[in-house]
Scaffold this motif. Sequence first.
Motif: not given
Length: 232
Positions: A1-8, A96-100, A131-135
Amino acid sequence: MHQKILVVETNIANFAGTNHLTGLWLGESAEFVTVMEHAGFTIDYVSPNGGYVPLDPRSMKDSYVNDETLKTYLTNDYQSRGLAATLSPQQVNPADYAAIYFTGGHGVMFDFFNNQPLQKLALSIYEQNGYLCSVCHGIAGLLNVKLANGNYLITGKKITGFTTSEELLSGNSKRVPFLNEKVATSHGADFQKGMPFKSFVVQDGHLITGQNPASPKEVAEKLVANLKNKKD
């Protein structure tokens, strides 16, 4: 399970063709990061060009910066990796990432929308069950992502982002190159709306999107809940 999150984050400091300042909306990055780090996740930061990320000066006003956000903002790690020296898309391995997570601020309207390297990263993470996330304006980073079959990823999906009415209320509707709500709808998304400038978050499968600057904390909490369930 990847525990890294990529913040753009954005590299854009001005509305195109003007001296009007924009940039990253601090809380939309730092609030999200605070929640994710407290939950034990590692954060990496990427921007379209890599390197320096300008902050929207308006997002630094006391009314927009809570104590937790300020604490995160003042850390050496956030100052260096999060603002001064972000990765470029070419330096990132999506495996490497569980989410962006696509942050907002009006700057993203100019460098997320047509950015193919970022779109490829997002699609790769999505295809590996991430997961694909945005705000807020960050939804611009997801509007043009296409699946292998050529369809827009957001077609038929419930999403949200900075609404047309919020854009009008912010006084920037004439400065932005397009309206997120309009493009999302034209690309077949089921665009959901809450109250202007109140936290509102929508999840549809592996898409988690927040409407406005009041929403990053709730986006992060929803992502944490999903990732913890997945792990268990």
